[in-house]
Design a protein around this motif. Structure first.
Motif, mmCIF file in Angstrom:
data_model
loop_
_atom_site.group_PDB
_atom_site.id
_atom_site.type_symbol
_atom_site.label_atom_id
_atom_site.label_comp_id
_atom_site.label_asym_id
_atom_site.label_seq_id
_atom_site.Cartn_x
_atom_site.Cartn_y
_atom_site.Cartn_z
ATOM 1 N N GLU A 90 23.093 -46.354 -24.892
ATOM 2 C CA GLU A 90 22.399 -45.159 -24.405
ATOM 3 C C GLU A 90 22.787 -43.924 -25.216
ATOM 4 O OE1 GLU A 90 19.556 -43.228 -22.491
ATOM 5 O OE2 GLU A 90 19.978 -45.385 -22.324
ATOM 6 N N ASP A 91 24.060 -43.841 -25.653
ATOM 7 C CA ASP A 91 24.477 -42.751 -26.538
ATOM 8 C C ASP A 91 23.629 -42.746 -27.811
ATOM 9 O OD1 ASP A 91 26.502 -42.001 -24.803
ATOM 10 O OD2 ASP A 91 28.074 -43.070 -25.901
ATOM 11 N N TRP A 92 23.483 -43.906 -28.385
ATOM 12 C CA TRP A 92 22.720 -44.018 -29.632
ATOM 13 C C TRP A 92 21.255 -43.689 -29.405
ATOM 14 C CZ3 TRP A 92 24.593 -45.520 -34.548
ATOM 15 C CH2 TRP A 92 25.969 -45.788 -34.578
ATOM 16 N N ARG A 93 20.704 -44.164 -28.311
ATOM 17 C CA ARG A 93 19.290 -43.904 -28.030
ATOM 18 C C ARG A 93 19.054 -42.409 -27.822
ATOM 19 N NH1 ARG A 93 18.664 -47.497 -24.373
ATOM 20 N NH2 ARG A 93 17.644 -49.045 -25.690
ATOM 21 N N THR A 94 19.906 -41.782 -27.040
ATOM 22 C CA THR A 94 19.761 -40.345 -26.785
ATOM 23 C C THR A 94 19.885 -39.544 -28.073
ATOM 24 O OG1 THR A 94 20.639 -40.548 -24.540
ATOM 25 C CG2 THR A 94 20.757 -38.372 -25.565
ATOM 26 N N THR A 95 20.891 -39.869 -28.880
ATOM 27 C CA THR A 95 21.124 -39.142 -30.125
ATOM 28 C C THR A 95 19.952 -39.279 -31.086
ATOM 29 O OG1 THR A 95 23.507 -39.492 -29.870
ATOM 30 C CG2 THR A 95 22.732 -38.826 -32.041
ATOM 31 N N PHE A 96 19.449 -40.478 -31.247
ATOM 32 C CA PHE A 96 18.328 -40.689 -32.167
ATOM 33 C C PHE A 96 17.032 -40.089 -31.635
ATOM 34 C CE2 PHE A 96 21.115 -43.146 -34.662
ATOM 35 C CZ PHE A 96 20.495 -43.419 -35.885
ATOM 36 N N ASP A 97 16.848 -40.126 -30.309
ATOM 37 C CA ASP A 97 15.626 -39.544 -29.735
ATOM 38 C C ASP A 97 15.528 -38.054 -30.051
ATOM 39 O OD1 ASP A 97 14.615 -41.860 -28.708
ATOM 40 O OD2 ASP A 97 15.224 -41.479 -26.635
ATOM 41 N N VAL A 98 16.645 -37.350 -29.953
ATOM 42 C CA VAL A 98 16.637 -35.915 -30.209
ATOM 43 C C VAL A 98 16.709 -35.616 -31.701
ATOM 44 C CG1 VAL A 98 17.864 -33.738 -29.853
ATOM 45 C CG2 VAL A 98 17.685 -35.381 -27.974
ATOM 46 N N ASN A 99 17.691 -36.177 -32.381
ATOM 47 C CA ASN A 99 17.991 -35.784 -33.757
ATOM 48 C C ASN A 99 17.022 -36.337 -34.786
ATOM 49 O OD1 ASN A 99 20.161 -34.656 -32.477
ATOM 50 N ND2 ASN A 99 21.726 -35.870 -33.507
ATOM 51 N N VAL A 100 16.404 -37.470 -34.496
ATOM 52 C CA VAL A 100 15.526 -38.105 -35.485
ATOM 53 C C VAL A 100 14.083 -38.179 -34.989
ATOM 54 C CG1 VAL A 100 15.155 -40.118 -36.951
ATOM 55 C CG2 VAL A 100 17.481 -39.486 -36.282
ATOM 56 N N SER A 138 27.387 -42.215 -33.637
ATOM 57 C CA SER A 138 25.943 -42.104 -33.424
ATOM 58 C C SER A 138 25.391 -40.837 -34.077
ATOM 59 C CB SER A 138 25.614 -42.127 -31.931
ATOM 60 O OG SER A 138 26.183 -41.021 -31.258
ATOM 61 N N TYR A 139 26.157 -39.757 -34.043
ATOM 62 C CA TYR A 139 25.725 -38.504 -34.654
ATOM 63 C C TYR A 139 25.596 -38.660 -36.168
ATOM 64 C CZ TYR A 139 25.664 -33.479 -35.699
ATOM 65 O OH TYR A 139 25.323 -32.220 -36.147
ATOM 66 N N SER A 140 26.610 -39.247 -36.794
ATOM 67 C CA SER A 140 26.559 -39.465 -38.241
ATOM 68 C C SER A 140 25.355 -40.313 -38.626
ATOM 69 C CB SER A 140 27.845 -40.150 -38.724
ATOM 70 O OG SER A 140 28.960 -39.310 -38.616
ATOM 71 N N ALA A 141 25.146 -41.410 -37.890
ATOM 72 C CA ALA A 141 24.030 -42.299 -38.202
ATOM 73 C C ALA A 141 22.698 -41.576 -38.071
ATOM 74 C CB ALA A 141 24.065 -43.524 -37.290
ATOM 75 N N SER A 142 22.586 -40.735 -37.051
ATOM 76 C CA SER A 142 21.325 -40.005 -36.864
ATOM 77 C C SER A 142 21.094 -39.016 -37.997
ATOM 78 C CB SER A 142 21.316 -39.280 -35.512
ATOM 79 O OG SER A 142 22.179 -38.149 -35.509
ATOM 80 N N LYS A 143 22.151 -38.408 -38.494
ATOM 81 C CA LYS A 143 22.007 -37.446 -39.575
ATOM 82 C C LYS A 143 21.693 -38.129 -40.908
ATOM 83 C CE LYS A 143 22.536 -33.606 -37.321
ATOM 84 N NZ LYS A 143 21.426 -32.625 -37.223
ATOM 85 N N PHE A 144 22.214 -39.332 -41.114
ATOM 86 C CA PHE A 144 21.812 -40.116 -42.289
ATOM 87 C C PHE A 144 20.325 -40.454 -42.201
ATOM 88 C CE2 PHE A 144 26.166 -40.539 -43.540
ATOM 89 C CZ PHE A 144 26.164 -41.003 -44.846
#
Length: 222
Positions: A90-100, A138-144
């Protein structure tokens, strides 16, 4: 006067970017309605646009009235600290939904307006978009991923200018949360000021039209 739309402009880096662009652009500050967003808009004489980047179905209708757009600044983001083993799906899903996904959805909705103006898209990325951090998985991955989207957009839309800004650690609420998570003592003097990042964004936007600034890497001195 040219028009700039900024996401995540209620405070911190986003509000500083809005202030830096205010002398040269008509501002549209996009985000979830909040007192902070309204106060920033009133201070700068800007218009607000109620926009939730995670509500991708609503984004096209919310932005439909924008016929031409000179500058789109992607600054909205979320940060959930933790190494891989302590993260959740869920952390990863939330982070990618917003950041990407949110950034993609906003860009796609505004692409016709950007094309009409021969505009510029600026992505406020992060140092972790160039070098992954063990405590910000998760933040790093979303920024990549955001970096890859910006590169793809630049290649596929040659009439637009696409710039990614990679600031190091900045004195913001997000930084305070990270330092607290790390168990450290907060010292604002060790970090970039939001206004410094905003100045770099404004300089990128002010690049003469024959130039195309692809990337800006900004780090604290010392």
């Amino acid at each position: 006067m040219h028009t700039a739309l900024i996401t995540g402009a209620s405070r911190g880096i986003g509000a500083a970017i809005a202030a830096a662009l205010a002398p040269t652009h008509t501002l549209v500050l996009a985000g979830r309605p909040s007192p902070a967003l309204q106060q920033t808009a009133e201070r700068l004489g800007a218009t607000t646009l109620p926009l939730d980047v995670t509500d991708t179905d609503a984004i096209p209708s919310t932005t439909a009235a924008i016929g031409e757009l000179d500058v789109l600044v992607h600054n909205a983001g979320v940060f959930l600290p933790g190494p891989v083993a302590e993260s959740t799906v869920e952390d990863w899903r939330t982070t990618f939904d917003v950041n990407v996904v949110g950034a993609v959805a906003v860009t796609l909705a505004l692409l016709p307006a950007l094309r009409r103006a021969g505009g510029q898209v600026v992505f406020v990325n992060s140092g972790t978009g160039r070098k992954a951090s063990a405590t910000m998985a998760s933040y790093s991955a979303s920024k990549f991923a955001l970096r890859a989207f910006a590169d793809s957009l630049r290649e596929s839309e040659p009439d637009l200018r696409v710039t990614t800004v990679y600031p190091g650690r900045v004195d913001t609420d997000m930084q305070r949360a990270l330092v607290s998570f790390e168990g450290g003592e907060y010292d604002a003097s060790k970090f970039l000021k939001p206004e410094t990042v905003a100045a770099a964004v404004a300089q990128a936007v002010a690049t003469p039209p024959d130039g195309h600034l692809h990337e800006v890497v900004l780090r604290p001195r010392g």
